[in-house]
Design a protein around this motif. Structure first.
Motif, PDB file in Angstrom:
ATOM      1  N   LYS A   9       1.958   0.723  -8.729  1.00  0.00           N
ATOM      2  CA  LYS A   9       1.298   1.334  -7.353  1.00  0.00           C
ATOM      3  C   LYS A   9       2.383   1.015  -6.348  1.00  0.00           C
ATOM      4  N   GLU A  27      -0.368   2.445  -1.675  1.00  0.00           N
ATOM      5  CA  GLU A  27      -1.619   2.515  -2.607  1.00  0.00           C
ATOM      6  C   GLU A  27      -2.084   0.989  -2.531  1.00  0.00           C
ATOM      7  N   TRP A  84      -8.504   2.906  -9.468  1.00  0.00           N
ATOM      8  CA  TRP A  84      -7.549   2.826 -10.136  1.00  0.00           C
ATOM      9  C   TRP A  84      -7.837   3.045 -11.765  1.00  0.00           C
TER      10      TRP A  84
END
Length: 470
Positions: free
Chosen positions: A212, A266, A382
């Motif tokens: 991320k 993110e 996620w």
């Protein structure tokens, strides 16, 4: 004949009076001047009280011989009336001035009170989360009474200590989603980093295992602190936005560069919870907060040993000296959640910290890292890679990071035993954080129903059934 003799006698009397200086009434001309016009026939004299009959004015039908009577006649001063009037006017003016001063003082007090209440930030009351209102269910949590609580709308911004947001819009906490809300694409994960609590391990898992893009202090390395435009840079096999979210100045710079609108990261990592909320998130693009906690006493001892190993503290400094104030952090979590960086903490700070934690955070614990990480991944929406092989590699990476840890203390150390001076001092320095930690333990159980693993949900059901039987 008689009339003639009478007229002659009157003429003689008149002559004798003229010789003595008297008028027709038998008064001397000098005395006549003293007789008031209204009492020409009954003259009134202002004489001492002893010469008055029980305070009653004396009217004389016969001329009064002052020298023979031994009376000292007292006449009023010509200016006495003017002086009396002047004194009365002066007293009246003094009374008026006193009234005016009193009114002015009252007005000043009213204005000061008005300014105080107008400039005092409004308290944002966060609703109490309970089993009946939360989607996740679970037992009720006591959040405290919040009397005199901290105003999160008036928290100082990163622009400088003491500055406040003068434009009243929405609550600063609305810049974060509620912890029980389902994840949405507009949410940006926010990791509230508590030092020496496994934070680096979380960042490594997110960057190295889940791949991320992050916003932390790493993004400004290699000269990127002078960049004028946002971009994603690769540093140590991890991608970062070229900003620093771990300092107030860096957060302000990120805001000026348009980070909030870009939504390039993110996950945002910072310890400045409210500064990040104000500058980097908004009601339309809120943050999604989570935290990894550690026993405050254990955390303080870890900080002591870590700083000694890095040279930040003298190696000869004892743990007791450290706990007395030579480097220890006083109730770090409570202060950073409520922005009460200075001064004495009160119960209202703890109550507000509980409300913020309970309403806006998913909590995890370092001593339960595997379960906590599983919850974080689910909470943030996620997922592992769609490719099965890559997904297995990601899972292995996560397990390895959890078992090995990151940024661990290079030396082994022991915790102070209960009853020792060091333990008592550290307990005193972390008393609010300890209560917040215990509250988070209850919250962790409440959040199990929605975010917990299958194993934990089963355990929770068994536990609840056992309570019902009792």
């Amino acid at each position: 004949m008689k009339e003639r003799s009478r007229s002659k006698d009157e003429k003689k009397k008149k002559k004798s009076r003229k010789g003595r200086g008297e008028n027709a009434n038998g008064h001397s001309e000098e005395n006549q001047r003293l007789v008031p016009a209204t009492h020409a026939n009954r003259p009134y004299f202002d004489v001492p009280n002893t010469a008055r009959r029980n305070g009653t004015p004396i009217y004389h039908s016969e001329p009064l011989n002052y020298s023979r009577a031994g009376i000292g006649v007292v006449f009023r001063d010509a200016d006495s009336s003017a002086k009396a009037l002047q004194e009365l006017a002066q007293k009246k003016q003094e009374r008026t001035e006193r009234k005016r001063a009193g009114l002015l003082l009252g007005l000043l007090i009213f204005m000061a009170s008005s300014v105080h209440f107008m400039t005092r930030p409004n308290l944002t009351v966060i609703p109490t989360q309970s089993s009946s209102s939360s989607k996740g269910g679970g037992k009720d949590i006591n959040y405290g009474d919040n009397k005199g609580g901290v105003d999160v709308d008036g928290i100082q911004s990163a622009g400088g200590e003491g500055s406040t947001n003068t434009t009243k819009r929405d609550s600063i906490l609305d810049h974060f989603s509620d912890s029980m809300d389902d994840f949405q694409k507009s949410f940006t994960p926010f990791f509230f980093h508590v030092p020496r609590s496994g934070g680096q391990t979380v960042k490594d898992i997110v960057g190295l295992c889940l791949h991320k893009v992050q916003a932390s202090e790493v993004g400004i390395r290699n000269g990127h602190q002078t960049d004028t435009q946002l971009q994603i840079v690769s540093i140590d096999d991890t991608q970062y936005v070229n900003i620093d979210t771990t300092s107030k100045e860096g957060i302000e710079r990120a805001a000026m560069m348009g980070f909030a609108q870009a939504q390039m990261a993110e996950m945002v990592t910072s310890s400045y919870f409210l500064n990040v909320a104000r500058f980097l998130f908004s009601k339309d693009r809120p943050g999604r907060a989570f935290i990894l906690l550690r026993n405050p006493i254990h955390r303080a001892v870890s900080m002591y040993n870590y700083q000694r190993s890095t040279g930040e503290l003298d190696e000869k400094l004892s743990l007791e000296e450290f706990a007395r104030g030579a480097g220890i952090e006083n109730n770090w979590m409570t202060r950073f959640l409520t922005n009460a960086m200075e001064g004495e903490l009160k119960k209202s700070h703890l109550d507000q910290a509980k409300k913020i934690l309970g309403k806006k955070f998913l909590v995890g614990f370092l001593d339960d890292a595997e379960e906590s990480t599983s919850r974080f991944i689910k909470y943030m929406g996620w997922k592992y890679d769609d490719d099965e092989t890559k997904a297995l590699l990601q899972q292995d990476c996560v397990s390895k990071k959890l078992s090995e840890g990151s940024n661990r203390n290079p030396v082994e150390y022991e915790l102070p035993k209960k009853g020792t001076q060091a333990h008592a001092l550290i307990s005193w320095q972390t008393q609010f954080d300890m209560k917040l930690y215990e509250f988070a333990r209850q919250l962790f159980e409440v959040q199990t129903k929605k975010y917990g693993s299958k194993e934990r949900k089963k355990e929770l059901k068994k536990k609840n059934k056992g309570k019902e039987k009792r």
